[in-house]
Motif scaffolding. Structure first.
Motif, PDB file in Angstrom:
ATOM      1  N   ILE A 386      16.100   1.599  28.346  1.00 25.92           N
ATOM      2  CA  ILE A 386      15.236   0.599  27.721  1.00 25.92           C
ATOM      3  C   ILE A 386      13.765   0.954  27.912  1.00 25.92           C
ATOM      4  N   ASP A 387      13.419   1.384  29.141  1.00 20.61           N
ATOM      5  CA  ASP A 387      12.020   1.729  29.423  1.00 20.61           C
ATOM      6  C   ASP A 387      11.924   3.212  29.749  1.00 20.61           C
ATOM      7  N   ASP A 388      12.277   4.021  28.775  1.00 23.13           N
ATOM      8  CA  ASP A 388      12.352   5.470  28.957  1.00 23.13           C
ATOM      9  C   ASP A 388      11.045   6.065  29.468  1.00 23.13           C
ATOM     10  N   GLY A 389       9.918   5.601  28.943  1.00 22.96           N
ATOM     11  CA  GLY A 389       8.634   6.200  29.284  1.00 22.96           C
ATOM     12  C   GLY A 389       8.162   5.917  30.686  1.00 22.96           C
ATOM     13  N   ASN A 390       8.697   4.867  31.318  1.00 19.47           N
ATOM     14  CA  ASN A 390       8.267   4.510  32.667  1.00 19.47           C
ATOM     15  C   ASN A 390       9.354   4.695  33.710  1.00 19.47           C
ATOM     16  N   ASP A 391      10.459   5.307  33.322  1.00 20.50           N
ATOM     17  CA  ASP A 391      11.538   5.517  34.282  1.00 20.50           C
ATOM     18  C   ASP A 391      11.141   6.632  35.248  1.00 20.50           C
ATOM     19  N   PRO A 392      11.136   6.377  36.561  1.00 15.86           N
ATOM     20  CA  PRO A 392      10.652   7.381  37.511  1.00 15.86           C
ATOM     21  C   PRO A 392      11.500   8.646  37.566  1.00 15.86           C
ATOM     22  N   ILE A 393      12.821   8.521  37.435  1.00 12.76           N
ATOM     23  CA  ILE A 393      13.666   9.714  37.465  1.00 12.76           C
ATOM     24  C   ILE A 393      13.404  10.587  36.238  1.00 12.76           C
ATOM     25  N   LEU A 394      13.372   9.963  35.055  1.00 17.12           N
ATOM     26  CA  LEU A 394      13.138  10.742  33.834  1.00 17.12           C
ATOM     27  C   LEU A 394      11.736  11.339  33.832  1.00 17.12           C
ATOM     28  N   ASN A 395      10.743  10.611  34.329  1.00 15.84           N
ATOM     29  CA  ASN A 395       9.388  11.160  34.379  1.00 15.84           C
ATOM     30  C   ASN A 395       9.306  12.360  35.315  1.00 15.84           C
ATOM     31  N   THR A 396      10.033  12.309  36.429  1.00 11.77           N
ATOM     32  CA  THR A 396      10.048  13.456  37.339  1.00 11.77           C
ATOM     33  C   THR A 396      10.773  14.636  36.721  1.00 11.77           C
ATOM     34  N   ILE A 397      11.848  14.372  35.995  1.00 12.31           N
ATOM     35  CA  ILE A 397      12.564  15.448  35.311  1.00 12.31           C
ATOM     36  C   ILE A 397      11.642  16.127  34.301  1.00 12.31           C
ATOM     37  N   ARG A 398      10.849  15.325  33.602  1.00  9.25           N
ATOM     38  CA  ARG A 398       9.890  15.910  32.655  1.00  9.25           C
ATOM     39  C   ARG A 398       8.846  16.756  33.387  1.00  9.25           C
ATOM     40  N   ARG A 399       8.402  16.282  34.540  1.00 11.22           N
ATOM     41  CA  ARG A 399       7.360  17.009  35.270  1.00 11.22           C
ATOM     42  C   ARG A 399       7.870  18.346  35.800  1.00 11.22           C
ATOM     43  N   ILE A 400       9.098  18.368  36.352  1.00 13.73           N
ATOM     44  CA  ILE A 400       9.610  19.610  36.943  1.00 13.73           C
ATOM     45  C   ILE A 400      10.327  20.488  35.918  1.00 13.73           C
ATOM     46  N   GLY A 401      10.557  19.952  34.716  1.00 11.79           N
ATOM     47  CA  GLY A 401      11.105  20.768  33.631  1.00 11.79           C
ATOM     48  C   GLY A 401      12.582  21.077  33.711  1.00 11.79           C
ATOM     49  N   LEU A 402      13.368  20.200  34.325  1.00 17.62           N
ATOM     50  CA  LEU A 402      14.822  20.406  34.369  1.00 17.62           C
ATOM     51  C   LEU A 402      15.454  19.749  33.147  1.00 17.62           C
ATOM     52  N   PHE A 403      15.425  20.487  32.005  1.00 24.19           N
ATOM     53  CA  PHE A 403      15.892  19.929  30.732  1.00 24.19           C
ATOM     54  C   PHE A 403      17.249  20.478  30.313  1.00 24.19           C
ATOM     55  N   ASN A 404      18.007  21.064  31.255  1.00 25.18           N
ATOM     56  CA  ASN A 404      19.324  21.642  30.943  1.00 25.18           C
ATOM     57  C   ASN A 404      19.215  22.829  29.976  1.00 25.18           C
ATOM     58  N   ASN A 405      18.182  23.655  30.168  1.00 25.27           N
ATOM     59  CA  ASN A 405      18.068  24.892  29.392  1.00 25.27           C
ATOM     60  C   ASN A 405      19.159  25.865  29.790  1.00 25.27           C
ATOM     61  N   ARG A 406      19.418  26.834  28.912  1.00 27.77           N
ATOM     62  CA  ARG A 406      20.453  27.841  29.196  1.00 27.77           C
ATOM     63  C   ARG A 406      20.117  28.623  30.462  1.00 27.77           C
ATOM     64  N   THR A 407      18.824  28.852  30.704  1.00 30.87           N
ATOM     65  CA  THR A 407      18.432  29.666  31.858  1.00 30.87           C
ATOM     66  C   THR A 407      18.456  28.876  33.160  1.00 30.87           C
ATOM     67  N   ASP A 408      18.530  27.570  33.089  1.00 27.64           N
ATOM     68  CA  ASP A 408      18.558  26.755  34.310  1.00 27.64           C
ATOM     69  C   ASP A 408      19.905  26.893  35.008  1.00 27.64           C
ATOM     70  N   ARG A 409      19.842  27.120  36.303  1.00 30.42           N
ATOM     71  CA  ARG A 409      21.075  27.174  37.093  1.00 30.42           C
ATOM     72  C   ARG A 409      21.395  25.800  37.678  1.00 30.42           C
ATOM     73  N   VAL A 410      20.442  24.874  37.563  1.00 21.38           N
ATOM     74  CA  VAL A 410      20.667  23.488  37.982  1.00 21.38           C
ATOM     75  C   VAL A 410      20.589  22.600  36.748  1.00 21.38           C
ATOM     76  N   LYS A 411      21.666  21.895  36.461  1.00 22.46           N
ATOM     77  CA  LYS A 411      21.724  20.966  35.330  1.00 22.46           C
ATOM     78  C   LYS A 411      21.715  19.531  35.869  1.00 22.46           C
ATOM     79  N   VAL A 412      21.063  18.632  35.159  1.00 24.19           N
ATOM     80  CA  VAL A 412      20.899  17.257  35.621  1.00 24.19           C
ATOM     81  C   VAL A 412      21.486  16.278  34.608  1.00 24.19           C
TER      82      VAL A 412
END
Length: 640
Positions: A386-412
């Motif tokens: 509901i409040d995607d833009g202010n969610d602390p977990i999602l905002n941190t994921i955006r900051r550290i760049g863990l977007f489930n890319n193919r090259t990422d060995r850690v998926k969230v």
């Protein structure tokens, strides 16, 4: 019905028995009062629910639980019956007839123990003392009210415990009236208890009273008749989680599920208190380490923390639909292939594999492959927030760049809803999900006890906790080398946040380096710790608190030798002889052994032998000696 006079400890392998004096429970009534009796809000519900059986076995029909009346909870959790005790029945009848105003006098006047949990129930305790009722009172705080508020505000809580202006802080947070009720309950109670040593230190500063007893939280432990049944359950539920992963990462499934580890964090959505902030930062560093070292291990991390959502994410639902469609296609082609192969073999012919699949089969498979094409990354959340833009977990994921890319060995994957076996996405109950994971990670900053790592332990799943959680402190007291038993304890009390994060990263990276056989050995050791968390062992501290309350309230009727409270320190699981759990010193401890491992290794690990050695080396924690005359017990002298 016959009443059990004491707890039987004989079923706990190697754990010492408590030789305390029995209470005459047939002449006593025990009331336990809490807002969470049949009303699940947090961990107190689990405490009361799991402890109820062992308490009822001891007290029989003289044990009563008192909680709020909610119709939907009563229908599912309460069986209506008439009160078996005449004094209680008379009290209830009077309350009903006079609008819940109890004004009757009992002829038999039974001795009563009333145990109150948290400030919501404390009103009854305060009124009991103010009206001078002959009731032995116990008050348990599972977490101080002000402590939880201060930690949620990201304040350096534990380093400034003696610096806070308590009244000012409570007033600024508009909880002063509740804080006053909590503090009054603590000081009115004959016996004050907390659930852990770390909370005892907190209570000393926040509530200005040292606890009389530390009553650690336990669970009802279910032992399997087959030693490795819990290992088989892990394999079964891990396969169910793998099915979800196949759908969620369709089109990007370029990693081996056999070399994929499942980590998770679960609990209330308290971003800082539960350590989600540190966990995400550690995952960013772990991702870098795994990529730099070019490891073939992939880590999928689940955040099971309820938040406000609209509904399931469309892309997530589509993934599971694509997975099911591919499965149906594969089964259809397999059935046709099997029939042709069967008929050819009946004729004594070797079928031509180039002709066994016709053009229609090839077309069906090409369509199936085309349906797996994806033009976006796998979603990091399963629901629409509901409040995607202010969610602390999602905002941190955006900051550290863990977007489930193919090259990422850690998926969230953020799953902002409690798990359910009826879910169309991940149809597993919480217990089933935990059993299927490899590691639970709970790097909490504020965790008075911590049921989540405790539940992992009794299911044989390793976990990460901290020395700021009651569970972490408890394990440090009981286990000589917690990491060898799958309990990784992050130091968040005496290290800087960055150092603590690095330590957590090293724990996670070290776990990723383990072989499959090493993880099996570690799960065996973790599951052996479950006896420590059994109410049949930990229930003794509640018994001690009741003895103490009776001796202080009715000194003429109940005497108690001036002895130290029963300590939980002292008996420690020794460090296993084969540490770290290495493939070179182990043998297959599960029906499902590792593939591709060296069968010629020197195998000296024996699960039963090591477990027996643990039982023989456990030291008894109990020395209930009399205090020397004239010696005053100081706080911390008897660390229970």
């Amino acid at each position: 019905m016959p009443l059990a006079r004491s707890l039987s400890m004989t079923s706990l392998n190697g754990l010492p028995q408590w030789e305390d004096e029995d209470l005459p429970v047939e002449d006593l009534l025990l009331f336990e009062v809490s807002w969470e009796v049949t009303n699940k809000v947090g961990g107190i519900y689990t405490v009361i629910q799991t402890k109820a059986k062992i308490t009822a076995d001891e007290w029989g029909e003289n044990y009563f639980l008192v909680g709020p009346y909610f119709e939907h909870n009563v229908k599912t959790q309460v069986e209506a019956c008439e009160p078996p005790n005449p004094a209680v029945k008379k009290a209830m009848d009077t309350m009903k007839s006079q609008g819940c105003q109890l004004s009757c006098q009992f002829d038999d006047k039974p001795n009563i123990i009333a145990h109150f949990h948290e400030w919501q129930a404390g009103v009854g305790l305060i009124l009991s003392r103010s009206q001078k009722l002959p009731v032995a009172t116990i008050f348990t705080t599972h977490a101080t009210l002000l402590g939880r508020y201060l930690c949620a505000a990201s304040i350096d809580f534990y380093n400034n415990l003696d610096q806070f202006d308590i009244d000012k802080e409570a007033g600024e947070r508009q909880i002063y009236h509740r804080y006053c009720m909590e503090r009054a309950s603590v000081h009115c109670a004959h016996v004050f208890t907390t659930v852990s040593q770390i909370t005892a230190i907190e209570a000393e500063h926040m509530l200005k009273r040292n606890p009389d007893v530390v009553t650690s939280n336990g669970l009802n432990i279910k032992k399997f008749s087959a030693t490795h049944e819990f290992q088989n359950l892990h394999s079964m539920y891990k396969a169910r989680i793998q099915e979800f992963i196949r759908g969620h990462f369709y089109g990007h499934l370029d990693f081996s599920l056999e070399k994929t580890l499942f980590f998770f964090i679960a609990g209330r959505y308290e971003y800082s208190n539960k350590g989600a902030d540190m966990f995400l930062e550690a995952l960013s560093r772990l991702n870098l380490l795994l990529r730099v070292h070019k490891t073939d291990v992939t880590v999928v991390v689940f955040f099971i923390m309820p938040a406000k959502t609209n509904n399931f994410n469309v892309e997530t639902l589509k993934g599971q639909a694509v997975r099911k469609q591919l499965w149906d296609t594969a089964q259809s082609v397999k059935e046709k292939f099997g029939k042709k192969l069967y008929n050819a073999l009946l004729k004594g012919e070797i079928p031509d594999l180039n002709k066994i699949l016709d053009r229609d089969d090839i077309t069906i498979m090409k369509r199936a492959i085309f349906s797996t094409q994806r033009h976006c990354l796998p979603p990091v959340t399963t629901h629409n927030m509901i409040d995607d833009g202010n969610d602390p977990i999602l905002n941190t994921i955006r900051r550290i760049g863990l977007f489930n890319n193919r090259t990422d060995r850690v998926k969230v994957i953020l799953h902002p809803e409690f798990l359910s076996s009826t879910s169309p996405l991940l149809p597993l109950d919480y217990e089933e999900f935990v059993r299927g994971c490899h590691l639970g990670v709970f790097p909490s900053y504020y965790e008075p006890w911590g049921y989540t790592p405790a539940e992992c332990t009794v299911m044989g799943i390793p976990s990460v906790t901290t020395n700021l959680s009651g569970f972490g402190c408890f394990m440090q007291e009981h286990v000589a080398d917690p990491a060898a038993y799958g309990i990784y304890i992050v130091d968040r009390r005496f290290r800087s946040p960055d150092d603590s994060c690095n330590q957590l990263t090293q724990f996670l990276y070290g776990f990723c380096q383990q072989s499959r056989r090493q993880r099996i050995i570690q799960r065996n050791r973790t599951e052996r710790l479950s006896d420590l968390l059994d109410w049949r062992y930990l229930g003794r501290y509640y018994i001690h608190a009741r003895h103490l309350a009776l001796s202080r309230t009715f000194p003429d009727k109940f005497e108690m030798e001036p002895s130290a409270p029963p300590k939980t320190e002292g008996f420690r699981y020794p460090r296993p002889s084969s540490v770290p759990p290495s493939p070179s010193v182990s043998q297959h401890s599960s029906p499902h052994h590792s593939e591709g491992e060296d069968e010629d290794e020197d195998e000296r690990y024996d699960e039963d032998e090591e477990a027996e050695r643990d039982r023989q080396n456990i030291k008894s924690p109990f020395s209930l000696g009399v205090l020397p005359q004239g010696k005053k017990k100081q706080y911390g002298e008897y660390r229970n």
